[in-house]
Motif scaffolding. Structure first.
Motif, PDB file in Angstrom:
ATOM      1  N   VAL A  52       0.814  -1.213   0.000  1.00  0.00           N
ATOM      2  CA  VAL A  52       0.000   0.000   0.000  1.00  0.00           C
ATOM      3  C   VAL A  52       0.851   1.269   0.000  1.00  0.00           C
ATOM      4  O   VAL A  52       0.748   2.092  -0.912  1.00  0.00           O
ATOM      5  N   ILE A  53       1.698   1.444   1.004  1.00  0.00           N
ATOM      6  CA  ILE A  53       2.418   2.711   1.163  1.00  0.00           C
ATOM      7  C   ILE A  53       3.388   2.972   0.009  1.00  0.00           C
ATOM      8  O   ILE A  53       3.358   4.041  -0.614  1.00  0.00           O
ATOM      9  N   VAL A  54       4.266   2.006  -0.283  1.00  0.00           N
ATOM     10  CA  VAL A  54       5.253   2.207  -1.351  1.00  0.00           C
ATOM     11  C   VAL A  54       4.583   2.375  -2.718  1.00  0.00           C
ATOM     12  O   VAL A  54       4.975   3.271  -3.489  1.00  0.00           O
ATOM     13  N   PRO A  55       3.566   1.566  -3.070  1.00  0.00           N
ATOM     14  CA  PRO A  55       2.904   1.813  -4.361  1.00  0.00           C
ATOM     15  C   PRO A  55       2.271   3.199  -4.483  1.00  0.00           C
ATOM     16  O   PRO A  55       2.175   3.750  -5.578  1.00  0.00           O
ATOM     17  N   ILE A  56       1.865   3.780  -3.373  1.00  0.00           N
ATOM     18  CA  ILE A  56       1.247   5.110  -3.412  1.00  0.00           C
ATOM     19  C   ILE A  56       2.302   6.217  -3.414  1.00  0.00           C
ATOM     20  O   ILE A  56       2.231   7.156  -4.214  1.00  0.00           O
ATOM     21  N   GLY A  58       5.849   5.781  -3.542  1.00  0.00           N
ATOM     22  CA  GLY A  58       7.105   5.488  -4.198  1.00  0.00           C
ATOM     23  C   GLY A  58       8.133   4.926  -3.227  1.00  0.00           C
ATOM     24  O   GLY A  58       7.961   5.002  -2.009  1.00  0.00           O
ATOM     25  N   HIS A  59       9.200   4.371  -3.773  1.00  0.00           N
ATOM     26  CA  HIS A  59      10.255   3.794  -2.926  1.00  0.00           C
ATOM     27  C   HIS A  59      11.056   4.867  -2.198  1.00  0.00           C
ATOM     28  O   HIS A  59      11.577   4.617  -1.109  1.00  0.00           O
ATOM     29  N   THR A  60      11.167   6.039  -2.802  1.00  0.00           N
ATOM     30  CA  THR A  60      11.886   7.137  -2.159  1.00  0.00           C
ATOM     31  C   THR A  60      11.121   8.443  -2.355  1.00  0.00           C
ATOM     32  O   THR A  60      10.339   8.591  -3.299  1.00  0.00           O
ATOM     33  N   ILE A  61      11.355   9.361  -1.425  1.00  0.00           N
ATOM     34  CA  ILE A  61      10.891  10.738  -1.582  1.00  0.00           C
ATOM     35  C   ILE A  61      12.119  11.637  -1.458  1.00  0.00           C
ATOM     36  O   ILE A  61      13.136  11.230  -0.887  1.00  0.00           O
ATOM     37  N   ILE A  62      12.046  12.830  -1.993  1.00  0.00           N
ATOM     38  CA  ILE A  62      13.125  13.804  -1.863  1.00  0.00           C
ATOM     39  C   ILE A  62      12.674  14.856  -0.854  1.00  0.00           C
ATOM     40  O   ILE A  62      11.638  15.503  -1.042  1.00  0.00           O
ATOM     41  N   ARG A 154      -5.844   4.795  -5.472  1.00  0.00           N
ATOM     42  CA  ARG A 154      -4.521   5.408  -5.281  1.00  0.00           C
ATOM     43  C   ARG A 154      -3.420   4.553  -5.902  1.00  0.00           C
ATOM     44  O   ARG A 154      -2.425   5.072  -6.401  1.00  0.00           O
ATOM     45  N   ILE A 155      -3.574   3.225  -5.824  1.00  0.00           N
ATOM     46  CA  ILE A 155      -2.526   2.323  -6.311  1.00  0.00           C
ATOM     47  C   ILE A 155      -2.678   2.028  -7.795  1.00  0.00           C
ATOM     48  O   ILE A 155      -1.713   2.109  -8.564  1.00  0.00           O
ATOM     49  N   LEU A 156      -3.894   1.669  -8.213  1.00  0.00           N
ATOM     50  CA  LEU A 156      -4.125   1.209  -9.586  1.00  0.00           C
ATOM     51  C   LEU A 156      -4.891   2.214 -10.441  1.00  0.00           C
ATOM     52  O   LEU A 156      -5.246   1.916 -11.579  1.00  0.00           O
TER      53      LEU A 156
END
Length: 201
Positions: A52-56, A58-62, A154-156
């Motif tokens: 849920v969290i990473v698909p929404i 992303g793997h990283t934020i700036i 949010r994901i799909l």
């Protein structure tokens, strides 16, 4: 602990400003809308982060300092572990094992899932709690109006559905027993019992 406090932890560890992290921490606790006590923390698991969290987000934020921040680490180290006194991260099975199986057996998960069977990505996501835990009752986490109309779009990028749903978020929380480990780490869940014994021993 609220989203601002979690964000302050993130700032201390990773730099930037509170606003860099507030959307993630706020979203992780958005399930308080579904359940007012700590049973709501179904996203406070590696399943919740990965599915849920990473698909929404992303793997990283700036962050505002221009630094790349790993979202998985942020969720684990700045949110989940502090919520459980830095003792453990519960598994989805820990939550699923707290769901009473008997009343859940009367719910028609197959009919719910059949509506979405033509969409392979959505079907796989809906079944992921069962695949993760082996516990049929865990399907209550994804087979409900909240997941379909709040998480899936949010994901799909699916559109929300305006209709009566046969399974509701209340079916999940009304059938989930409160366990002491949910109370900010007052005890250890089954997944962490051996680790806790090793520490004590």
């Amino acid at each position: 602990m609220n989203a601002v406090v979690h964000s302050q932890i993130s700032v201390k560890r990773r730099g930037g400003v509170i606003e860099d992290y507030l959307p993630i921490h706020d979203f992780m606790d958005s399930t308080k809308e579904l359940c007012s006590d700590n049973r709501h923390r179904i996203l406070h698991t590696l399943w919740g982060i990965r599915r849920v969290i990473v698909p929404i987000f992303g793997h990283t934020i700036i962050n505002s300092d221009g630094k790349a921040v790993n979202v998985k680490d942020l969720c684990e180290q700045d949110h989940i572990l502090p919520d459980y006194q830095n003792k453990f991260i519960p598994t989805l099975a820990d939550f699923a094992n707290a769901i009473k199986a008997e009343p859940v057996n009367n719910l028609d998960f197959e009919a719910f899932a059949k509506v979405y069977k033509q969409d392979a990505a959505l079907s796989e996501l809906l079944l992921s709690p069962l695949n993760n835990t082996g516990i049929k009752a865990s399907l209550l986490i994804t087979h409900n109006s909240w997941f379909i109309n709040d998480i899936v779009p949010r994901i799909l990028k699916h559109k929300p559905e305006i209709k009566d749903f046969t399974i509701k978020p209340s079916d999940l929380f009304d059938n989930m027993s409160f366990r002491l480990w949910m109370d900010n780490g007052s005890d250890y869940p089954a997944s962490s019992k051996l680790t806790a014994s090793a520490i004590v021993g």
